[in-house]
Motif scaffolding. Structure first.
Motif, mmCIF file in Angstrom:
data_model
loop_
_atom_site.group_PDB
_atom_site.id
_atom_site.type_symbol
_atom_site.label_atom_id
_atom_site.label_comp_id
_atom_site.label_asym_id
_atom_site.label_seq_id
_atom_site.Cartn_x
_atom_site.Cartn_y
_atom_site.Cartn_z
ATOM 1 N N MET A 1 15.371 54.329 41.940
ATOM 2 C CA MET A 1 14.187 55.114 42.209
ATOM 3 C C MET A 1 14.446 56.587 41.922
ATOM 4 O O MET A 1 13.559 57.280 41.437
ATOM 5 C CB MET A 1 13.785 54.884 43.667
ATOM 6 C CG MET A 1 12.431 55.399 43.981
ATOM 7 S SD MET A 1 11.223 54.452 43.059
ATOM 8 C CE MET A 1 9.752 55.222 43.519
ATOM 9 N N LYS A 2 15.668 57.059 42.223
ATOM 10 C CA LYS A 2 15.995 58.457 41.935
ATOM 11 C C LYS A 2 15.929 58.732 40.439
ATOM 12 O O LYS A 2 15.476 59.796 40.012
ATOM 13 C CB LYS A 2 17.405 58.780 42.434
ATOM 14 C CG LYS A 2 17.526 59.083 43.872
ATOM 15 C CD LYS A 2 18.938 59.596 44.100
ATOM 16 C CE LYS A 2 19.391 59.493 45.491
ATOM 17 N NZ LYS A 2 20.737 59.979 45.688
ATOM 18 N N THR A 3 16.405 57.770 39.665
ATOM 19 C CA THR A 3 16.399 57.950 38.210
ATOM 20 C C THR A 3 14.982 58.044 37.673
ATOM 21 O O THR A 3 14.698 58.873 36.789
ATOM 22 C CB THR A 3 17.136 56.774 37.543
ATOM 23 O OG1 THR A 3 18.419 56.640 38.134
ATOM 24 C CG2 THR A 3 17.289 56.992 36.064
ATOM 25 N N ILE B 1 12.326 59.112 39.293
ATOM 26 C CA ILE B 1 11.772 60.408 39.691
ATOM 27 C C ILE B 1 12.345 61.528 38.832
ATOM 28 O O ILE B 1 11.621 62.442 38.411
ATOM 29 C CB ILE B 1 12.022 60.660 41.197
ATOM 30 C CG1 ILE B 1 11.212 59.667 42.014
ATOM 31 C CG2 ILE B 1 11.689 62.089 41.576
ATOM 32 C CD1 ILE B 1 11.503 59.696 43.493
ATOM 33 N N ALA B 2 13.653 61.455 38.534
ATOM 34 C CA ALA B 2 14.275 62.473 37.678
ATOM 35 C C ALA B 2 13.688 62.427 36.272
ATOM 36 O O ALA B 2 13.431 63.478 35.661
ATOM 37 C CB ALA B 2 15.778 62.268 37.639
ATOM 38 N N TRP C 1 23.202 68.992 31.232
ATOM 39 C CA TRP C 1 23.432 68.024 32.309
ATOM 40 C C TRP C 1 24.798 67.350 32.221
ATOM 41 O O TRP C 1 25.484 67.224 33.236
ATOM 42 C CB TRP C 1 22.312 66.989 32.346
ATOM 43 C CG TRP C 1 22.477 66.048 33.493
ATOM 44 C CD1 TRP C 1 22.849 64.749 33.440
ATOM 45 C CD2 TRP C 1 22.322 66.354 34.882
ATOM 46 N NE1 TRP C 1 22.919 64.216 34.691
ATOM 47 C CE2 TRP C 1 22.603 65.188 35.598
ATOM 48 C CE3 TRP C 1 21.977 67.508 35.573
ATOM 49 C CZ2 TRP C 1 22.549 65.141 36.982
ATOM 50 C CZ3 TRP C 1 21.917 67.451 36.944
ATOM 51 C CH2 TRP C 1 22.201 66.287 37.633
ATOM 52 N N TRP D 1 27.760 67.529 35.104
ATOM 53 C CA TRP D 1 28.343 66.301 35.634
ATOM 54 C C TRP D 1 29.865 66.339 35.523
ATOM 55 O O TRP D 1 30.574 65.965 36.462
ATOM 56 C CB TRP D 1 27.775 65.099 34.870
ATOM 57 C CG TRP D 1 28.233 63.794 35.406
ATOM 58 C CD1 TRP D 1 27.733 63.133 36.484
ATOM 59 C CD2 TRP D 1 29.292 62.983 34.886
ATOM 60 N NE1 TRP D 1 28.414 61.965 36.670
ATOM 61 C CE2 TRP D 1 29.378 61.838 35.699
ATOM 62 C CE3 TRP D 1 30.165 63.110 33.822
ATOM 63 C CZ2 TRP D 1 30.309 60.841 35.479
ATOM 64 C CZ3 TRP D 1 31.084 62.114 33.602
ATOM 65 C CH2 TRP D 1 31.153 60.999 34.412
#
Length: 75
Positions: free
Chosen positions: A1-3, A5-6, A28, A32
């Protein structure tokens, strides 16, 4: 879900300001890579504290410390 949204946030940024979105896409991986040593230090300290906790609680575990057994199920 985070991916998801990102990705959605990046698409919105691409529509609003595409140079900034492309810069974020290029930088990015570098961010990282720079964060990897901090993650490794965090994992190391977490393992160290777990080991110390287990070591300090060992005498209590050997002496039978812990929650008292339920007398109804003790038989």
């Amino acid at each position: 879900m985070k991916t998801l949204i990102a990705l959605l946030a990046w698409c919105v940024l691409l529509v609003l300001c595409w140079p900034l979105a492309l810069l974020a896409l290029v930088l990015w991986p570098l961010v990282w890579l720079l964060s990897l040593p901090f993650r490794l230090v965090g994992i190391t300290f977490s393992a160290l504290f777990a080991f110390l906790h287990a070591l300090l609680m060992l005498p209590a575990r050997l002496l039978g410390g812990g929650p008292a057994p339920d007398r109804a199920t003790a038989g």
